[in-house]
Write a protein that holds these residues in place. Structure first.
Motif, short mmCIF file in Angstrom:
data_model
loop_
_atom_site.label_atom_id
_atom_site.label_comp_id
_atom_site.label_asym_id
_atom_site.label_seq_id
_atom_site.Cartn_x
_atom_site.Cartn_y
_atom_site.Cartn_z
N ASN A 296 -6.03 3.21 -0.29
CA ASN A 296 -7.13 3.35 -1.09
C ASN A 296 -7.96 2.47 0.40
O ASN A 296 -7.63 1.80 1.14
CB ASN A 296 -6.67 2.07 -1.76
N CYS A 297 -8.67 3.02 0.02
CA CYS A 297 -9.86 4.46 -0.47
C CYS A 297 -8.80 5.77 0.56
O CYS A 297 -8.30 5.48 1.64
CB CYS A 297 -10.82 4.36 -0.38
N THR A 298 -9.16 6.99 -0.67
CA THR A 298 -8.88 8.38 0.67
C THR A 298 -9.60 8.71 1.48
O THR A 298 -10.76 7.86 0.80
CB THR A 298 -8.08 9.03 -0.60
N PHE A 299 -9.25 9.46 2.09
CA PHE A 299 -9.88 9.75 2.93
C PHE A 299 -11.29 10.41 3.01
O PHE A 299 -12.31 10.20 3.55
CB PHE A 299 -9.35 10.72 3.75
N ASP A 300 -11.51 10.89 1.56
CA ASP A 300 -11.96 11.48 0.75
C ASP A 300 -13.33 10.28 -0.27
O ASP A 300 -14.02 10.36 -0.51
CB ASP A 300 -11.62 12.79 -0.55
N GLY A 301 -12.96 9.26 -0.16
CA GLY A 301 -13.56 8.21 -0.53
C GLY A 301 -13.31 8.00 -2.27
O GLY A 301 -14.09 6.76 -3.13
N ILE A 302 -11.97 8.08 -2.61
CA ILE A 302 -11.65 7.76 -3.95
C ILE A 302 -11.10 6.98 -4.21
O ILE A 302 -10.26 6.13 -3.17
CB ILE A 302 -10.55 9.10 -4.08
N VAL A 303 -11.56 5.27 -4.65
CA VAL A 303 -10.76 4.36 -4.50
C VAL A 303 -10.76 3.80 -5.74
O VAL A 303 -10.87 3.90 -7.27
CB VAL A 303 -12.37 3.20 -4.67
N TYR A 304 -9.33 2.79 -5.99
CA TYR A 304 -8.53 2.76 -7.34
C TYR A 304 -9.13 1.99 -8.11
O TYR A 304 -9.55 0.88 -6.40
CB TYR A 304 -6.68 2.85 -6.82
N ASP A 305 -8.87 1.48 -9.02
CA ASP A 305 -8.57 0.16 -9.44
C ASP A 305 -7.78 -0.93 -9.14
O ASP A 305 -6.80 -1.03 -9.97
CB ASP A 305 -8.98 0.01 -10.66
N VAL A 306 -7.50 -1.14 -7.97
CA VAL A 306 -6.41 -1.86 -7.79
C VAL A 306 -5.79 -2.76 -8.36
O VAL A 306 -4.13 -2.77 -8.53
CB VAL A 306 -6.62 -2.37 -6.37
N GLU A 307 -6.19 -3.69 -9.35
CA GLU A 307 -6.06 -5.00 -9.77
C GLU A 307 -5.61 -4.61 -11.00
O GLU A 307 -4.26 -4.83 -11.81
CB GLU A 307 -6.74 -6.17 -10.29
N ARG A 308 -6.03 -3.10 -11.52
CA ARG A 308 -5.42 -2.66 -13.28
C ARG A 308 -3.86 -1.77 -12.75
O ARG A 308 -3.11 -2.12 -12.93
CB ARG A 308 -6.15 -1.76 -13.27
N VAL A 309 -4.15 -0.87 -11.94
CA VAL A 309 -2.97 -0.74 -11.30
C VAL A 309 -1.55 -1.74 -11.10
O VAL A 309 -0.64 -1.36 -11.38
CB VAL A 309 -2.54 0.42 -9.54
N MET A 310 -1.96 -2.43 -10.57
CA MET A 310 -0.99 -3.69 -10.22
C MET A 310 -0.17 -4.29 -11.57
O MET A 310 0.64 -4.50 -11.79
CB MET A 310 -0.92 -4.97 -9.02
N GLU A 311 -1.33 -4.75 -12.10
CA GLU A 311 -1.36 -5.66 -13.05
C GLU A 311 0.04 -4.50 -14.28
O GLU A 311 0.75 -5.24 -14.96
CB GLU A 311 -2.58 -5.75 -14.44
N GLU A 312 -0.33 -3.21 -14.36
CA GLU A 312 0.22 -2.57 -15.43
C GLU A 312 1.28 -2.14 -14.85
O GLU A 312 2.63 -2.71 -15.58
CB GLU A 312 -1.08 -1.57 -15.95
N CYS A 313 1.67 -2.33 -13.89
CA CYS A 313 3.16 -1.63 -13.23
C CYS A 313 3.99 -2.82 -12.58
O CYS A 313 4.74 -2.94 -13.56
CB CYS A 313 2.57 -1.14 -11.34
N LEU A 314 3.35 -4.01 -12.79
CA LEU A 314 4.29 -5.28 -12.94
C LEU A 314 4.25 -5.41 -14.21
O LEU A 314 5.40 -6.57 -14.84
CB LEU A 314 3.79 -6.70 -12.74
N ALA A 315 3.74 -5.21 -15.48
CA ALA A 315 4.61 -5.29 -17.10
C ALA A 315 5.82 -4.50 -17.56
O ALA A 315 5.99 -5.10 -17.57
CB ALA A 315 3.15 -5.46 -17.49
#
Length: 905
Positions: free
Chosen positions: A465-484
């Motif tokens: 995050n972000c990838t070489f080509d500039g794709i950016v994750y919704d970091v908060e949402r990824v962590m929130e849902e995985c922690l659930a």
């Protein structure tokens, strides 16, 4: 003047620096023309009209700058209206040190004295005001013009010749104006809030600013008591620019306020405390200006010393007296040699056991990047990744990871002995590179492990995050849902290309450290716990308490149990890639609630394992100085970086010839529709509000400072375009290409001149494509078969061979076992591409014995223990890249000779 600059409204904040600089530069040019009489007739009226438009723009924005400011602008306009053009030129000459430079976007801090006289005139010779760093202080209070000038005079009267810094004051009357000021003016380093300010601005704010403010100015502010407004404004300012010092100046009862407001304000003052306020302003800047290790290294280099240990180059010993290599000192300078040492004394500290200047420098970096702790790394983020993985993962632990990640992660798994479960990013087949891993894929993999009864084995998720080509994750949402799903999951965000994001109010929320801080605050909110309780009831069987069907979990935006979830977040950043640092300067940022109990010792040992006992002190010093820059000017530099990229994209889209051969790929090209809620193809082009909306709502967004240029209509492949057309012919350096794209990235060092040159070169290239008589060399490199969509589909990760998996249903594999099996005599052989294709098409299972990584695209097509498929071979056959790591062009692919049946016996 362009339309932006002539508009009386304040446009998008990301472009304000450019429009303002252009307006001031135009006024200088126009006054010179008028003063010299180089005008007349209709040209006179045309020039006067342009001058009027420039004044209109500056009248709208100059409220938010102390210098030159509205007072100087009014003086200048008075001279112009009176026809005293020479007086206007003289006035501009006296304020050249604060007039924005249109060529760079930065403020010029050298030159003659300011317009307003001050005690600075008493400064001793040799320490002129312009030689000291300058900053601006924002005061928020609804004052009359006379009151505002009196306040500025009172604060200026506190200046002393010994002050390390100089500041000037700008006063705005309202809550909205305060937010606009911190968005527009990067020179603001401190804010003083006083109870008398209004809520709404009277300035001509444009649509973009109005939309942005609507999300940051609550509807109930008018009914609030003054203290409530002050607290709300302090929160908003800190949210937009957390590096700023915020002070409260109150009239009465400050003793009662002090205890409850210490988290929001650096200090609280009475109105009469001018000297203490002045000293606090300077102290706040001094803390951010501090560079403990860089300063210690400077001090060391100034002291005489005799070296009786390692490093002959130290103090220039082996260089200065040599008649053969003295050009090294001529080239690099004596300071480099004087600062070179292997000693840890004299304040230099030890990187492996820091207690002094390095420890302090790392603590300051943690503050700057929102981490609980930060570690410097002097041999790149490749090493930083290995340190984090080795500290977290033990043999047998499962790690979920994007297969399209940097090769350092894959090698780290070999070292750690982890069970690797590869995740596939969504492919962009027509451009021959990947996007990012959808959240649904990550959740599905975790749910699969839960169903298999192996969720306890899953230790970590690693994403780029972000990838070489500039794709950016919704970091908060990824962590929130995985922690659930798994409350103790550890996250590593490889932010090698995203270190700069901390400095921008919109980008920041999608960084690992900011998202961890946000979740930490959310988990302590009772309302959040109540939301989780309501959702948990719907996601579990009321009778058995067992989780409901996985499909329901996949469709639901999950909320973790704040009583169980642990925030264990790591981010690795290549400071040298996007901020100021010497090459290989990197940082590891940590936000781990269990670090002391669960990882401190393991991290220390991993750090010892991978860190040299002879770290480069120049790299460490550059990390220290780069952190200072982040805190004092990072915001303005990152704003400029993104805006310049947008200007390139607009030029390509608007120029008749450029758009015939080139196209900048947009969010619609790079992010599949299911992962976007918003519709703007280039959000920042449409304004800061549009950018914020996309970065709040969309699963993936594109970093605006990265421009992927589709060159398929030129008929030239990306590698040839990069080397022959850009680098060899025009000296333009880029790093990333695919078969039919090239990637341009602006950074905090990019200038307007560099952008103009890039556009000029692209136009020249387009003109050459139009010319049927172009040179034979270029003619020979045209390839009509490169149209988008002609490249074979990108291969997904196939599977690990059965002998490297736990069982037939297991998706993870023992990459360490596969890697070291290849060390056995006779275990591997080489097959040519033709031989390998025949075996695979014939139904034989052939297993890769090593990594195969083509550049571009730069990710491992094959890893040790992976089953080779025809899809992979077709893609490799279509690649025309000159560099493939792990592939021998003479002998072919290295594969295992042992068959699965034999291995099992």
């Amino acid at each position: 003047m362009n339309n932006e600059s002539s508009c009386p409204e304040i446009g998008t904040p990301s472009r304000a620096w450019r429009s303002r600089a252009d307006a001031w530069e135009f006024l200088g040019y126009a006054l010179k023309q008028l003063a010299m009489g180089r005008h007349g007739g209709s040209s006179d009226s045309g020039l006067q009209a342009q001058v009027g438009r420039a004044f209109g723009l500056l009248q709208a924005v100059e409220l938010y700058w102390a210098a030159p400011g509205l007072e100087a602008l009014a003086q200048l306009r008075g001279h112009v209206d009176a026809g005293d053009y020479q007086l206007g030129l003289d006035l501009m000459a006296r304020m050249t040190h604060v007039v924005p430079a249109a060529g760079t976007g930065s403020e010029q801090r050298t030159g003659t004295r300011p317009v307003r006289e001050s005690p600075d005139e008493d400064i001793p010779e040799g320490l002129e005001p312009a030689e000291r760093p300058r900053f601006e202080v924002l005061v928020v209070d609804d004052l009359t013009g006379q009151e505002a000038e009196a306040l500025k005079a009172d604060m200026s009267a506190q200046r002393r010749p010994s002050d390390a810094f100089i500041y000037e004051v700008t006063v705005v009357p309202s809550y909205e104006d305060a937010l606009v000021a911190v968005l527009l003016n990067p020179d603001i380093q401190a804010c003083i809030l006083r109870p008398g300010f209004a809520v709404n601005s009277k300035q001509p704010l444009g649509r973009d600013l109005r939309r942005f403010l609507a999300g940051h100015v609550g509807g109930g502010l008018q009914a609030m008591r003054p203290l409530g407004r002050i607290l709300a404004l302090a929160e908003e300012i800190s949210g937009l620019r957390p590096e700023l010092d915020v002070y409260l100046v109150a009239g009465v009862s400050i003793e009662d306020l002090a205890g409850s407001l210490t988290k929001r304000f650096r200090r609280i003052f009475r109105r009469q405390d001018h000297l203490d306020l002045h000293l606090s302003l300077l102290s706040g800047i001094a803390e951010r200006y501090e560079t403990p290790f860089f300063t210690a290294l400077q001090d060391y280099s100034r002291r005489p010393a005799s070296v009786f240990h390692a490093l002959p180059i130290s103090r220039g010993g082996s260089v200065g007296s040599s008649p053969w290599i003295r050009d090294m000192a001529d080239f690099y300078g004596l300071n480099l040699l004087l600062a070179e040492t292997s000693a840890t004394s004299g304040g230099l500290d030890s990187l492996l056991d820091p207690h002094g200047s390095i420890k302090r420098a790392q603590d300051l970096a943690a503050r700057a990047f929102g981490a609980q702790r930060t570690y410097f790394v002097t041999n790149g983020t490749s090493t930083a990744n290995k340190i984090v993985h080795q500290s977290i993962l033990a043999p047998g632990d499962v790690v979920l990871v994007d297969r399209n990640c940097h090769k350092s992660h894959h090698y780290a798994f070999v070292l750690a002995g982890a069970q690797v479960s590869y995740l596939d990013a969504y492919p962009l087949d027509q451009y021959a590179f990947y996007g990012a891993v959808p959240l649904a894929s990550i959740k599905q993999r975790l749910l699969d492990y839960r169903k298999a009864g192996r969720l306890d084995e899953v230790k970590m998720v690693t994403l780029t995050n972000c990838t070489f080509d500039g794709i950016v994750y919704d970091v908060e949402r990824v962590m929130e849902e995985c922690l659930a799903i798994k409350p103790d999951l550890v996250f590593l965000w490889d932010e090698a290309w995203f270190a700069f994001a901390r400095s921008h109010p919109v980008y920041r929320r999608r960084t690992g450290m900011a998202a961890a801080g946000k979740l930490d605050a959310s988990f302590s909110d009772p309302a959040y716990a109540a939301r989780h309780a309501r959702q948990a009831a719907a996601l579990h069987d009321p009778e058995t308490g067992e989780p409901a069907d996985d499909e329901l979990w996949l469709r639901t935006r999950l909320i973790p149990d704040p009583a169980k979830a642990r925030l264990r977040v790591y981010a690795t950043q290549s400071t040298h890639k996007t901020l100021t640092s010497l090459r290989q300067g990197s940082m590891i940022h940590v936000f781990d609630q269990d670090f002391r109990d669960l990882n401190q010792e393991a991290f220390r040992e991993a750090y010892m394992t991978h860190t040299s006992t002879s770290p480069n002190y120049q790299i460490l010093a550059s990390l220290d100085i780069g952190r200072r820059q982040v805190e004092l000017e990072g915001f303005g530099l990152v704003q400029k970086q993104a805006d310049l990229a947008v200007s390139v994209a607009q030029a390509v889209a608007r120029h008749t010839l450029l758009k015939k051969y080139f196209r900048v790929l947009t969010s619609r090209d790079l992010i599949d529709a299911p992962y976007r809620e918003t519709s703007s193809p280039m959000p920042l082009r449409d304004g800061l509000a549009e950018l914020e909306d996309a970065w709040r709502r969309d699963e993936f967004v594109v970093d605006p400072s990265r421009l992927t240029l589709d060159i398929s209509r030129t008929g030239i492949d990306g590698d040839t375009f990069r080397h022959s057309y850009l680098a060899d012919d025009h000296g333009i350096q880029i790093n990333k290409t695919s078969r039919n794209t090239v990637l341009f990235m602006t950074n905090i060092g990019t200038s307007r001149s560099a952008v103009a040159y890039l556009i000029e070169v692209l136009v020249k290239l387009a003109e050459s494509f139009e010319d049927p008589n172009r040179s034979p060399r270029h003619q020979g490199k045209l390839s009509p078969g490169l149209a988008a969509g002609t490249t074979p589909p990108l291969p997904d990760f196939s599977s690990f061979a059965a002998r490297f998996r736990r069982d037939a249903s297991s998706q993870d594999g023992d990459i360490r076992a596969a890697y070291f099996e290849s060390y056995k005599a006779g275990a591997t052989a080489y097959l040519s591409a033709r031989e390998l294709t025949e075996k695979v098409l014939g139904g034989a299972e052939v297993v890769s014995a090593g990594f195969v990584t083509p550049y571009p695209p730069g990710f491992p097509i094959l890893v040790p223990g992976q089953v080779i498929t025809n899809q992979t071979l077709e893609f490799m056959a279509a690649l025309d890249t000159r560099e493939i790591h792990g592939f021998d062009h003479e002998r072919g692919y290295r594969v295992f000779t042992e068959q699965p049946e034999t291995a099992a016996q």
